[in-house]
Design a protein around this motif. Structure first.
Motif, short mmCIF file in Angstrom:
data_model
loop_
_atom_site.label_atom_id
_atom_site.label_comp_id
_atom_site.label_asym_id
_atom_site.label_seq_id
_atom_site.Cartn_x
_atom_site.Cartn_y
_atom_site.Cartn_z
N ARG A 178 -4.08 -9.51 -15.41
CA ARG A 178 -4.62 -8.65 -14.37
C ARG A 178 -4.18 -9.12 -12.98
O ARG A 178 -4.16 -10.31 -12.70
N VAL B 12 -8.64 -0.99 -11.01
CA VAL B 12 -9.13 -1.05 -12.38
C VAL B 12 -9.65 -2.46 -12.64
O VAL B 12 -8.90 -3.43 -12.57
N VAL C 115 0.83 -1.21 0.00
CA VAL C 115 0.00 0.00 0.00
C VAL C 115 0.87 1.26 0.00
O VAL C 115 0.44 2.33 -0.46
N LEU D 18 -3.90 4.86 -13.67
CA LEU D 18 -5.23 5.45 -13.64
C LEU D 18 -5.89 5.59 -15.01
O LEU D 18 -6.33 6.64 -15.40
N ASP D 19 -5.91 4.48 -15.73
CA ASP D 19 -6.63 4.44 -17.00
C ASP D 19 -7.71 3.37 -16.87
O ASP D 19 -7.42 2.20 -16.62
N PRO D 20 -8.99 3.77 -17.01
CA PRO D 20 -10.07 2.80 -16.79
C PRO D 20 -10.04 1.65 -17.79
O PRO D 20 -10.65 0.61 -17.54
N ASN E 295 3.30 1.59 -1.87
CA ASN E 295 3.76 1.75 -3.25
C ASN E 295 5.27 1.83 -3.38
O ASN E 295 5.79 2.67 -4.12
N GLY F 109 -13.73 -1.16 -15.99
CA GLY F 109 -13.28 0.19 -15.66
C GLY F 109 -12.96 0.34 -14.19
O GLY F 109 -12.75 -0.64 -13.48
N PHE F 110 -12.92 1.60 -13.74
CA PHE F 110 -12.58 1.86 -12.33
C PHE F 110 -13.65 1.26 -11.41
O PHE F 110 -14.82 1.18 -11.77
N LEU G 17 -0.99 -2.34 -10.67
CA LEU G 17 -1.29 -1.20 -11.52
C LEU G 17 -0.39 -1.27 -12.75
O LEU G 17 0.80 -1.53 -12.64
N ARG H 260 2.91 7.67 1.05
CA ARG H 260 1.60 7.78 0.40
C ARG H 260 0.80 8.87 1.10
O ARG H 260 0.24 8.65 2.17
N ASP I 177 9.90 3.42 -6.23
CA ASP I 177 8.46 3.67 -6.18
C ASP I 177 7.74 2.93 -7.30
O ASP I 177 7.98 3.21 -8.48
N TYR J 289 -9.43 -8.30 -8.95
CA TYR J 289 -10.25 -7.08 -8.86
C TYR J 289 -11.59 -7.20 -9.57
O TYR J 289 -12.44 -6.33 -9.42
N SER J 290 -11.77 -8.26 -10.36
CA SER J 290 -13.02 -8.34 -11.14
C SER J 290 -13.74 -9.65 -10.94
O SER J 290 -14.04 -10.35 -11.91
N ALA K 264 -7.29 0.13 -18.77
CA ALA K 264 -6.05 -0.63 -18.63
C ALA K 264 -6.07 -1.44 -17.34
O ALA K 264 -5.42 -1.09 -16.37
N PRO K 265 -6.84 -2.54 -17.33
CA PRO K 265 -6.92 -3.32 -16.10
C PRO K 265 -5.69 -4.19 -15.86
O PRO K 265 -5.52 -4.72 -14.77
#
Lengths: 389, 672
Positions: free
Chosen positions: A188, B329, A117, A161-163, A119, B333-334, A156, B282, A136, A208-209, A165-166
């Motif tokens: 992923r 992600v 967390v 932060l690209d929706p 990073n 999407g997010f 990541l 962070r 980092d 995550y999905s 790009a999972p």
């Protein structure tokens, strides 16, 4: 009942003063934990042979948000267990080791600590524990080494932060300059990775999905640093170890509901699954032809955890009947979390994460599964790296 | 059968359940009805039930109202309730940070928060964010340990271990006044911009209206200190902005036949950043949250005879919240979770005076809750709650005996997967007030209460975490206290003290599963709390015309983890200080008013084990506020300046969620 007003006012005035004095006087300076500074073991001792295990570092993950990742050190020469060696060696580093220590590894004279967390990867001097550098990488997970380079998996992707790009990535890190040299996109939420014969194998999870988990290992050619293949294995992959014969042991966590967790064996020559075990593996270590695996599986129908301590013969690829704990110590273990084998003595180190929010325990067993010693650790003791002379 | 249809049937069942009761009492009432009776009733005005005061109540009561509330210059209910004894505010910091209340170490799910007599629910997680409720439109905040002892309450009023009542302002008019308007603006640190407007309008003698609205914006940034004694750095809290709109409209009426009613619409809409825990390396997080709350609620109170009255209450609410995390992600999407809650509520309470000293009450409530979420493997739960409360009040001049028995029936339904079992529970409360001497100045009180909280929808059904095998979490309270009051021409002095013992069993705690993402909820914990609270209040006027008031609160609490077999058995539970207290001193002289407030929270531990790495420093803040009143064009204008955390102490209430240092707030308001 009559109370004299003047007397009360005098009392209350005195009380008020006392209260204020008491209250403003009781905030001390932030206490540093007792135990003094971390004194590393002397680096040269006569009479020690090559391959001698001097000690090990243990990484406590710390519960998410608690910023309580911590590093402990056990010194075999003095038989002492020292807590919080990172903070003791680096008290000036803002925020300490950070939040959720996810992996630890020794390479050369350096210790690499992956802090999820926060990073970052902390790179420490193996003997003093002092920071040599910090890399980092957002949402970094696991680290491995192959021919002078470090390879780090991260949830990541290369484009932050690209929706759309999972996918996660693997970063190649130069172990001298501590700079990222190349990155490659993988599946992923990639987890553990292993380098073997010019290739890097990466376990993709897709966590995550849900229920759309990943089911593959990514194969990366280390010359071109391109993903060349995906090996179909099983749902939600996590642990990845290699045995002496070049077989990969990959744990699949299933979907926690209808698809149970499994362990797969993948041949690195033909990239095919050659064997699978009906076994949940939350952590494992392969040592001298034996895979030591701990498993925790939650059953939604009974509301209970099932815990196992298994041994697998990696030469015959068969599950051995006996548990690697033989003296009944497992009764007192709440949640086995990490396992490691001393490469010199074959002793088994096992961590108990307890309830995740209280200090855990480390247990040391003889090779035949009898408890040798135990010690209280930090919160969620998880990952162990040996210091070998 | 769809959920909507089911709900209708439930409603019918509920009405069937309440109606006979209503009919019996109503029938009795009609017998005696006559014109003369009505006239007599109007003189008596019985619906103004004598409210129990802090001194006479059979349970500990703490109230903040009117002028006191104004003087303290708090921004939200959360700021104000911190001064109560026995209370720990869980504050994640900043204008938009979540603020929930924990009374006597039982956990925030055990506190019922009532807005104008009807409970603010949150079936999803059982928590009410008190930071959302501004003080501009509030007349009074009261905290009752146990339960409010008043008559004519809904059954829900008996259903939590302690309750907070928020009473909004009602329109009040001077003789010949048709309308008035109160408007103002608050600004200061954190980029706060907070205009508000309250309008009261008298439609006729029997009907008046009130509209109240406020907008809040703050960038929310503030400096905080991050240190371990060796490193010492100052950083800025980022992504802590908030914008929120509140709109309330209400109609208040009375009739010619001894009844009165109100209907209220409430709307709240907000967007805020979630600054997250401060951890090494962070300092910025991008997560955001949106909330939208709408409800309509009403109350109708009918006096049938001088012995009998009934109150009917109803509420419909719709709550929406959205959590957005661009650091996760997914294949679609997010991460973007949306939750929709709906709730429908009816309550009928009857109060009947049997003899001069004996009153009986019967309240019947029905509530339906649903939760929809765009989560994987979500159960889509629906809960039907049926509550019946039977109460008895016996009031003699020097002795009050009160008892209540609450029946709770919970029936759950899910669209998918497993559901929790239906439940039927009976829980009692006994309360005694006694004036042992001739003088009414000294009173003793005692109560016993057993109650539970149901597992929330999150506890039961949250994907990967929820556990449908959960039992309710029970609390048992025993309280003994006294109150002493001395009133003279020039001053009022009050002392109150309580000692209590509280047991929480089957505490619902999260326990780990396979990894950090796989926790599950279990009935594991046991907590035993022993506590003592003391309050002193002293107010009066001096010869020079200076009015003063001061209040001191002190709380001692030993809240020990008594979970069998736990490695932390006997340790103080997280975030509960052994010592805490507050002080409040105010003075007003002519057009000036000054207020000083102090809060002290002793050392605590952030996690279960009482070890140095979980130790949290005590913290204390000093706040001061000054107010000046003037006339502008014949109308009242007020200016006030507040300086909070005057000594700029850096502290965390929740570990790694730093609180702001010194901050300023300027308020200007004008009344037409």
């Amino acid at each position: 009942m009559r109370i004299d007003f003047t007397e009360w006012s005098r009392y209350s005035a005195v009380l008020t003063c006392l209260l204020l004095v008491a209250l403003t006087a009781c905030r001390s300076d932030d206490p540093l934990e007792s135990g003094g500074v971390f004194e590393p073991p002397a680096s040269e001792e006569p009479g020690k042979s090559e391959g001698e295990v001097r000690g090990f570092y243990l990484l406590n993950e710390g519960n998410m948000g608690a910023n309580k990742a911590s590093l402990d050190f056990y010194d075999y020469t003095t038989e002492t267990y020292i807590s919080n060696v990172f903070s003791k060696a680096n008290p000036e580093l803002v925020g300490g080791l950070g939040d959720v220590g996810n992996d630890i590894a020794v390479y050369g004279s350096k210790l690499y600590v992956v802090v999820n967390v926060s990073n970052k990867v902390e790179v420490l001097d193996l003997h003093s524990g002092k920071r040599l550098g910090k890399i980092d990488v957002p949402n970094c997970r696991y680290i491995t080494f192959y021919e002078g380079k470090a390879y780090l998996s991260a949830y990541l992707g290369e484009v932050a932060l690209d929706p759309n790009a999972p996918n996660g990535m693997v970063a190649e890190i130069d172990t001298t300059s501590l700079q990222i040299t190349r990155t490659v996109e993988v599946g992923r939420q990639p987890e553990e990775l292993v380098g073997h014969e010019g290739k890097l194998y990466v376990a993709n999870s897709g966590g995550y999905s849900p229920p759309d988990y990943e089911t593959t290992l990514s194969v990366i050619d280390l010359d071109s640093f391109q993903e060349t293949e995906r090996i179909e294995v099983g749902m939600n992959l996590h642990r990845l170890k290699i045995d002496e014969e070049g077989d990969l042991y990959v744990s699949s966590r299933g979907d926690y509901y209808d698809n149970p967790a499994r362990l797969y064996v993948v041949d690195t020559e033909d990239h095919k699954v050659k064997k699978s075990f009906d076994l949940a593996v939350s952590d494992m270590e392969i040592h001298k032809g034996i895979a030591y695996a701990i498993g925790v599986e939650f059953n939604f129908h009974t509301g209970q955890n099932t815990i196992s301590y298994s041994k697998i013969d990696t030469r015959t690829e068969s599950l051995l009947d006996d548990s690697f704990i033989t003296d009944g110590t497992e009764e007192g273990i709440e949640l086995p979390y990490g396992v490691a084998i001393n490469p010199q003595t074959d002793e088994i180190l096992l961590t108990d994460a307890g309830d995740y929010v209280s200090p855990g325990r480390l247990y040391c067993f003889s090779p035949d599964g009898v408890l040798q010693w135990t010690v209280t650790t930090g919160d969620i003791p998880a990952h162990i790296a040996f210091v070998v002379e | 059968m769809s959920i909507k249809n089911n709900r209708f049937i439930n409603l019918l069942n509920c009405l069937r359940l309440c109606f006979p009761v209503f009919a019996i009492f109503a029938g009795y009432g009609q017998e005696k009805d006559s014109v003369t009776d009505y006239r007599k009733l109007e003189e008596v005005v019985l619906w103004q039930e004598r409210k129990s005061t802090e001194h006479t109540a059979v349970v500990p009561v703490q109230q903040l109202s009117g002028e006191t509330l104004k003087r303290m210059s708090s921004l939200s209910v959360a700021d104000a309730v911190r001064y109560f004894s026995g209370v720990q505010l869980k504050d994640y910091g900043g204008v938009g940070g979540l603020k929930t209340i924990n009374v006597r170490s039982m956990g925030s799910e055990h506190t019922g928060v009532f807005y104008d007599g009807i409970r603010l629910g949150n079936a999803q997680n059982g928590q009410v964010d008190l930071g959302k409720y501004a003080l501009d439109n509030l007349e009074e905040i009261s905290l009752y340990n146990g339960q409010r002892p008043d008559a004519g309450q809904s059954a829900k009023a008996y259903a939590s271990a302690n309750t907070i009542y928020l009473q909004s302002r009602k329109p009040e008019f001077e003789e010949g006044e048709q309308w008035h308007l109160h408007s103002g603006i608050k600004t200061g640190s954190f980029g706060l911009f907070n205009p508000y407007l309250n309008l009261d309008y008298k439609i006729n003698n029997r009907l008046s209206a009130r509209v109240s609205t406020a907008y809040t914006y703050a960038h929310g940034r503030y400096k905080y200190r991050f240190t371990n004694g060796v490193y010492d750095t100052t950083a800025t809290r980022e992504n802590a902005d908030i914008r929120a709109l509140r709109l309330e409209g209400a109609l208040y009426g009375t009739t010619g036949f001894n009844s009165k009613w109100f209907v209220k619409y409430y709307h709240y809409d907000s967007e805020r950043g979630l600054p997250g825990a401060v951890v090494a390396n962070r300092f910025y997080r991008p997560q955001r949250q949106w909330d939208k709350n709408d409800f309509v609620q009403g109350e109708y109170r009918q006096q049938f005879t001088d012995r009998y009255y009934a109150v009917f209450r109803a509420k419909y609410s719709k709550d929406y919240s959205r959590y957005f995390d661009p650091e996760i992600v997914t294949t679609s999407g997010f991460l973007d979770n949306r939750y929709h809650q709906e709730s429908l509520y009816f309550s009928l309470s009857n109060s009947y005076r049997l003899t001069d000293f004996w009153k009986l009450g019967l309240a019947v409530d029905y509530e339906n809750n649903t939760l929809d979420a765009n989560l994987y493997r979500f159960a889509y739960p629906e809960r039907n709650n049926y509550l019946v409360a039977l109460t008895t009040n016996m009031d003699w001049p020097r002795l009050n005996l009160q008892g209540s028995l609450l029946s709770t029936t919970v029936k759950e339904r899910v669209r998918y997967y497993e559901r929790a079992e239906d439940r039927q529970e009976f829980t009692p409360t006994l309360m005694v007030g006694w004036q042992p001497f001739n003088s009414p100045n000294f009173r003793l009180r005692a109560y016993y209460k057993r109650i539970f909280r149901m597992p929330t929808f999150n506890d039961l059904y949250y994907t990967f975490v929820g556990n449908t095998f959960l039992n309710p979490e029970y609390t048992e309270q025993l309280n003994l206290g006294f109150s002493y009051k001395q009133q003279r021409d020039k001053y009022l002095l009050e002392f109150q003290g309580d000692v209590y013992k509280i047991g929480v069993k089957d505490k619902i705690v999260a326990v780990p599963g396979v990894n950090l993402f796989r926790w599950t909820m279990l009935n594991l914990g046991k907590v035993s709390t022993t506590g003592a609270e003391a309050r002193v209040r002293w107010s009066g006027t001096t010869v020079g015309g200076l009015t003063y008031g001061m209040q001191f609160n002190y709380t001692w609490q030993e809240a020990l983890d008594k979970t069998p077999g736990s490695s932390v058995y006997g340790n103080q539970i997280p975030y509960i200080p052994v010592h805490s207290g507050s002080a409040n001193i105010s003075a007003s002289y002519r057009k000036w008013q000054l207020n000083y407030s102090f809060i002290y929270t002793g050392e605590r531990y952030s996690q279960k084990a009482n070890i140095p790495s979980n130790y949290l420093q005590p913290w204390y803040t000093h706040d001061i506020a000054a107010r000046y009143e003037l006339k502008v064009w014949e109308n009242k204008m007020e200016l006030s300046l507040a300086v909070n955390n005057l000594l700029n102490q850096y502290y965390d209430v929740i570990k790694n969620f730093p609180m702001p240092g010194r901050s300023y707030r300027l308020t200007i308001n004008y009344t037409l």
